[in-house]
Design a protein around this motif. Structure first.
Motif, mmCIF file in Angstrom:
data_model
loop_
_atom_site.group_PDB
_atom_site.id
_atom_site.type_symbol
_atom_site.label_atom_id
_atom_site.label_comp_id
_atom_site.label_asym_id
_atom_site.label_seq_id
_atom_site.Cartn_x
_atom_site.Cartn_y
_atom_site.Cartn_z
ATOM 1 N N ALA A 44 0.816 -1.215 0.000
ATOM 2 C CA ALA A 44 0.000 0.000 0.000
ATOM 3 C C ALA A 44 0.848 1.262 0.000
ATOM 4 C CB ALA A 44 -0.926 -0.009 1.221
ATOM 5 N N THR A 102 -1.792 -0.382 11.206
ATOM 6 C CA THR A 102 -2.432 -0.469 9.891
ATOM 7 C C THR A 102 -3.770 0.263 9.925
ATOM 8 O OG1 THR A 102 -1.368 -2.562 9.317
ATOM 9 C CG2 THR A 102 -3.403 -2.036 8.160
ATOM 10 N N ASP A 103 -4.505 0.096 11.013
ATOM 11 C CA ASP A 103 -5.779 0.809 11.176
ATOM 12 C C ASP A 103 -5.548 2.315 11.236
ATOM 13 O OD1 ASP A 103 -8.666 0.662 11.556
ATOM 14 O OD2 ASP A 103 -8.293 1.292 13.625
ATOM 15 N N ASN A 133 -4.947 3.452 7.661
ATOM 16 C CA ASN A 133 -6.196 3.542 6.895
ATOM 17 C C ASN A 133 -7.019 4.756 7.281
ATOM 18 O OD1 ASN A 133 -5.830 1.270 5.271
ATOM 19 N ND2 ASN A 133 -6.732 -0.120 6.763
ATOM 20 N N LEU A 164 -7.226 4.236 1.188
ATOM 21 C CA LEU A 164 -6.058 3.357 1.130
ATOM 22 C C LEU A 164 -6.469 1.895 1.361
ATOM 23 C CD1 LEU A 164 -3.019 3.390 0.694
ATOM 24 C CD2 LEU A 164 -2.732 3.537 3.181
ATOM 25 N N ASP A 165 -7.246 1.658 2.402
ATOM 26 C CA ASP A 165 -7.837 0.335 2.655
ATOM 27 C C ASP A 165 -6.808 -0.789 2.658
ATOM 28 O OD1 ASP A 165 -10.366 1.468 2.833
ATOM 29 O OD2 ASP A 165 -10.734 1.267 0.686
ATOM 30 N N VAL A 166 -5.770 -0.637 3.457
ATOM 31 C CA VAL A 166 -4.810 -1.730 3.630
ATOM 32 C C VAL A 166 -5.530 -2.891 4.306
ATOM 33 C CG1 VAL A 166 -2.573 -2.417 4.559
ATOM 34 C CG2 VAL A 166 -3.009 -0.004 3.982
#
Length: 265
Positions: free
Chosen positions: A30, A156-157, A160, A166-168
């Motif tokens: 990402a 990661t959250d 995002n 981005l929505d990893v």
């Protein structure tokens, strides 16, 4: 008759390894396409841009190597469930290290690739029983690796939340391990059997002092999804906000966890 002693949850080292590497890979893919403008966006971590956040995600993985570079402790003096309660003590040092490292990493893809390669080599070279000197004390490598799932899932959250669209993805095994560790930490902080906290499909724990439930539907039940639970446990969302937004259902007089959260500040 005294209540039965709860068994400590165990984690499969091979699954944990795969989960950490998979989640790091998702982040790397990402981040590879982010423009300079997006890397300069603010995050919900005060004072950090997306660039600093990405560098910190890499740091969560390279922490294994930094610990392996130290002398092995003579004996284990901490357990996995000590870790969630010890992270805030080092927040100032972590912030300083992150900012300095971010200035030295112009190529974030190369930085994350090196972190991924280094971790894989280190896990090949050392058994899970190898003791590490960590911020909480001496822990086996296999246990410390479980804590890396929390770091990766949480940040990661954060990533995002900072970069629209981005929505990893979250690796399911990493999300499961992080959810379970933080659920068990709640049971340690508030021992008891009056309240059942359900985080399907990954965890169910009993906690909070009071009448112990033995059969049928518990009188006090909290239920939420894994990411909401992780946000609650790490202070990304407040309990009352989550309840008001129907992210959490709570029934019973002992189902209010507001005073117990966050677990990690």
């Amino acid at each position: 008759m005294p209540p039965a002693k709860k068994r400590t949850r165990t984690y499969d080292p091979a699954r944990t390894r795969a989960a950490v590497l998979a989640q790091l890979g998702h982040v790397r893919t990402a981040v590879r396409g982010l423009s300079a403008e997006r890397l300069a966006l603010p995050t919900r971590l005060e004072g950090w841009t997306v660039r600093e956040l990405v560098v910190h995600i890499g740091m969560a993985v390279t922490a294994v190597g930094r610990s392996l570079a130290l002398a092995e402790p003579a004996r284990q003096d901490a357990v996995l469930l000590d870790w969630p309660f010890a992270t805030s003590a080092n927040s100032a040092a972590i912030d300083d290290f992150t900012r300095r490292l971010a200035g030295d990493q112009p190529d974030l893809d190369a930085y994350l690739a090196e972190a991924e390669r280094g971790l894989a080599e280190q896990l090949d070279a050392h058994p899970g029983t190898r003791l590490l000197a960590t911020n909480v004390g001496a822990l086996p490598l296999a246990d410390y690796l479980v804590t890396r799932t929390v770091e990766l899932v949480v940040h990661t959250d954060d990533l995002n939340a900072a970069v629209p669209g981005l929505d990893v993805p979250q690796d399911k095994q990493a999300l499961a391990a992080a959810t379970r560790l933080l659920a068990d930490a709640l049971a340690v902080k508030a021992p008891g059997g009056s309240t059942e906290v359900r985080i399907p499909p990954y965890a169910v724990v009993q906690c909070v002092e009071g009448p112990r439930h033995t059969r049928g539907t518990p009188p006090n039940v909290v239920e939420t999804d894994p990411l909401t639970w992780i946000r609650l446990a790490t202070g990304r969302i407040a309990w009352r906000e989550a309840v008001a937004d129907a992210k959490v259902s709570a029934s019973g007089e002992r189902a209010d966890l507001d005073a117990l959260l966050p677990l990690m500040a």
